[in-house]
Design a protein around this motif. Structure first.
Motif, mmCIF file in Angstrom:
data_model
loop_
_atom_site.group_PDB
_atom_site.id
_atom_site.type_symbol
_atom_site.label_atom_id
_atom_site.label_comp_id
_atom_site.label_asym_id
_atom_site.label_seq_id
_atom_site.Cartn_x
_atom_site.Cartn_y
_atom_site.Cartn_z
ATOM 1 N N LEU A 246 0.822 -1.199 0.000
ATOM 2 C CA LEU A 246 0.000 0.000 0.000
ATOM 3 C C LEU A 246 0.862 1.257 0.000
ATOM 4 O O LEU A 246 0.588 2.210 -0.738
ATOM 5 N N VAL A 247 1.895 1.265 0.812
ATOM 6 C CA VAL A 247 2.780 2.431 0.884
ATOM 7 C C VAL A 247 3.411 2.717 -0.471
ATOM 8 O O VAL A 247 3.443 3.870 -0.933
ATOM 9 N N GLU A 248 3.899 1.666 -1.127
ATOM 10 C CA GLU A 248 4.542 1.841 -2.429
ATOM 11 C C GLU A 248 3.549 2.332 -3.475
ATOM 12 O O GLU A 248 3.865 3.226 -4.278
ATOM 13 N N VAL A 249 2.352 1.773 -3.471
ATOM 14 C CA VAL A 249 1.354 2.179 -4.466
ATOM 15 C C VAL A 249 0.939 3.626 -4.255
ATOM 16 O O VAL A 249 0.822 4.404 -5.226
ATOM 17 N N LEU A 250 0.726 4.041 -3.017
ATOM 18 C CA LEU A 250 0.350 5.425 -2.760
ATOM 19 C C LEU A 250 1.460 6.383 -3.176
ATOM 20 O O LEU A 250 1.191 7.445 -3.767
ATOM 21 N N ALA A 251 2.693 6.018 -2.888
ATOM 22 C CA ALA A 251 3.812 6.880 -3.278
ATOM 23 C C ALA A 251 3.891 7.023 -4.795
ATOM 24 O O ALA A 251 4.080 8.132 -5.326
ATOM 25 N N ARG A 252 3.744 5.928 -5.494
ATOM 26 C CA ARG A 252 3.779 5.987 -6.962
ATOM 27 C C ARG A 252 2.588 6.773 -7.504
ATOM 28 O O ARG A 252 2.717 7.498 -8.492
ATOM 29 N N SER A 253 1.446 6.615 -6.890
ATOM 30 C CA SER A 253 0.255 7.311 -7.359
ATOM 31 C C SER A 253 0.387 8.820 -7.172
ATOM 32 O O SER A 253 -0.032 9.606 -8.035
ATOM 33 N N VAL A 254 0.951 9.243 -6.046
ATOM 34 C CA VAL A 254 1.176 10.668 -5.822
ATOM 35 C C VAL A 254 2.082 11.241 -6.908
ATOM 36 O O VAL A 254 1.830 12.319 -7.459
ATOM 37 N N ASP A 255 3.126 10.508 -7.241
ATOM 38 C CA ASP A 255 4.063 10.969 -8.281
ATOM 39 C C ASP A 255 3.421 10.997 -9.670
ATOM 40 O O ASP A 255 3.861 11.758 -10.542
ATOM 41 N N ALA A 256 2.401 10.163 -9.888
ATOM 42 C CA ALA A 256 1.793 10.036 -11.226
ATOM 43 C C ALA A 256 0.524 10.860 -11.389
ATOM 44 O O ALA A 256 -0.131 10.787 -12.432
ATOM 45 N N LEU A 257 0.181 11.672 -10.389
ATOM 46 C CA LEU A 257 -1.002 12.518 -10.507
ATOM 47 C C LEU A 257 -0.843 13.528 -11.644
ATOM 48 O O LEU A 257 0.233 14.085 -11.847
ATOM 49 N N VAL A 258 -1.925 13.735 -12.384
ATOM 50 C CA VAL A 258 -1.920 14.732 -13.458
ATOM 51 C C VAL A 258 -3.182 15.579 -13.331
ATOM 52 O O VAL A 258 -4.198 15.118 -12.796
#
Length: 537
Positions: free
Chosen positions: A488-500
């Motif tokens: 979960l931590v990894e997915v949230l971190a990646r998702s924050v970086d991939a926000l557009v």
């Protein structure tokens, strides 16, 4: 008229009478529609079943039939003999049987062209397969006018007999519509369905020739021999070869898809459908993070106002379940919560049960329904924390799952803090579908957010049942407990970086007007012509 009347009266036996003539007309009508529907499946395994594909199949078959009606009438006047009529049937049967055998290698090339974004080769293959239908369907179009010419003995009966023959042909067409679609293609596959109907037509034609010509009809036996030999070569091996680093462990043709399961040397299993351009599910016995679209669905609840903790995720619905990757990841992070999966294809469900741990032992909280997503949604009364929609993949986008009315129905199935997450296709240069879906969602939900999945042609749109802010995602990541699941931590971190940022267009999809396929056809064509695939290789 005298030639035909004399010919029919002087010949005896069942095969030269009107009843057998009507049987031939019935069989021809049945085979014509069976071939048409099988043609859509033949092409659908590579090019999809969009309106564009259907329009080409139906339009060209009607064109070939039109030519056949014209030729058949003139042919019957010049050679009004049963022998000619039944020869048309056996030749039509033979050429119908050749269609899938010749098309198979062409479709193999086309599948690779679609994957490799080679526009000219893909379009050329599509046209080539459609051209294969021209001669056999034209011959089948000759049957009804030819039969009318043979059957009319008295001009006073012309209207009655013409009506009977077209009614019988249409009745055969009705059988040819339902039997292949509902029974034969799911059980035998497209290629063998072609061969079966062609064989039926051939037998009817050969028996007719036997009644007219006797033992001379045996000279037509070379046709099934040729088909048998070609079948051995053409149907050997899969339609699509597995990847160089993988082995094929399952292959089937269901009522909806051409299904393959491949496993690579690292133990990852992949579900491929139809042309194989995308992976629909992935599985590994020990790993849950796959660097793909499935991962991002885990982040959907965290757009709500902080703090959001894993125990607030109470339930999940997946529309477009495939082989169960999303539920498996949710179990890993959120435990054995109640889950519902809607997947229209029972063949895909079977593959998930056999090869992706989508079974009661591994996923006891998952209820799976083999139903259309919208129909299945409206049959259920429960409300969910997350509704995940992974049923879009250009060019296979069910338009009825893209409309304002559909999302209103989805919202009725959400808990007060529920969210809906949707996987939407795009290219690196064309976001029209994403922008239109964003605008449509904003007609129903107060807030919509977008995450571009890295190294892919996918954007996950998250719509929330309550007004939310995009920075809620980062806020919830910062507030996660120290013992939160690393996945979960990894997915949230990646998702924050991939926000557009979202960029809603003016286009809104409704049940009355949803030009999804027009937009997607344009998107796919531009993709093929530009070769955008190179940008992520």
């Amino acid at each position: 008229m005298t030639d035909t009347t004399t010919t029919l009266k002087n010949q005896s036996g069942l095969t030269t009478g009107k009843n057998y003539l009507y049987l031939a007309v019935f069989t021809s009508g049945m085979v014509t529609l069976a071939v048409e529907l099988s043609a859509s499946r033949l092409l659908g395994s590579v090019f999809g079943t969009s309106n564009l594909v259907w329009a080409n199949v139906i339009g060209l078959i009607l064109l070939y039939l039109t030519v056949g009606y014209f030729i058949g009438g003139r042919w019957a006047d010049r050679s009004p003999y049963p022998a000619t009529f039944y020869s048309i049937l056996v030749w039509g049967a033979f050429l119908c049987a050749l269609i899938p055998l010749v098309a198979r290698p062409v479709l193999r090339i086309a599948a690779q062209a679609v994957i490799g974004a080679e526009a000219a080769l893909a379009i050329g293959s599509f046209i080539s397969v459609l051209v294969l239908f021209s001669i056999p369907i034209t011959l089948l179009g000759c049957v009804s006018p030819f039969a009318i010419r043979l059957a009319i003995m008295n001009p006073n009966d012309a209207g009655r007999i013409s009506g009977q023959i077209y009614a019988i042909s249409t009745l055969g067409s009705i059988i040819g519509t339902f039997v292949p679609t509902l029974l034969l293609i799911p059980e035998l596959g497209t290629f063998r369905t072609f061969l079966l109907f062609s064989g039926i037509l051939y037998v009817v034609g050969l028996i007719g020739l036997w009644g007219v010509q006797g033992v001379q009809a045996l000279r037509w036996l070379w046709m099934p021999l040729v088909i048998a030999i070609l079948t051995v070569f053409a149907l050997s091996g899969p339609l699509r070869s597995p990847l160089a680093s993988a082995v094929l462990i399952h292959e089937e043709e269901s009522g909806y898809n051409y299904i393959q399961v491949q496993e690579d040397q690292n133990g990852y299993r992949y579900l491929y459908l139809n042309e194989g351009q995308g992976v629909h599910s992935i599985w590994h016995p020990e790993r849950y993070l796959f660097d793909g679209t499935w991962d991002i669905f885990l982040a959907a609840p965290y757009f709500n106002m902080p703090p959001v903790t894993p125990d607030r995720v109470e339930s999940l619905m997946v529309i477009g379940l495939a082989a169960g990757t999303i539920p498996r990841q949710y179990i890993r992070v959120y435990g054995d919560i109640p889950m519902v999966g809607l997947e229209i294809d029972p063949g895909v469900i079977r593959a998930g049960e056999l090869y992706f741990d989508m079974n009661p032992e591994e996923m006891p909280g998952l209820r799976v329904y083999a139903e259309d997503g919208r129909y299945g949604l409206n049959r259920l009364d429960e409300r969910y924390s997350v509704v995940a929609i992974d049923a879009y993949r250009p060019p296979y986008i069910p338009w009825h799952l893209t409309t304002v009315e559909f999302f209103q129905e989805v919202r009725e199935h959400l808990l007060p803090d529920g969210v809906v997450a949707i996987n939407v296709g795009r290219t690196n240069t064309d976001r029209r579908l994403v922008d239109a879906m964003t605008r449509t969602l904003l007609e129903v939900f107060p807030s919509v957010h977008a995450i571009d999945v890295p190294r892919s042609f996918n954007t996950v749109l998250v719509a929330t049942n309550q007004p939310t802010r995009v920075d809620n995602l980062a806020g919830n990541l910062a507030l996660l407990a120290d013992d939160a699941d690393p996945l979960l931590v990894e997915v949230l971190a990646r998702s924050v970086d991939a926000l557009v940022p979202i960029r809603p267009s003016e286009l809104v999809f409704t049940d009355d007007r949803a030009p999804v396929e027009t937009l997607v056809d344009s998107l796919v064509l531009n993709f093929l012509l530009r070769g955008d695939l190179d940008e992520i290789r």
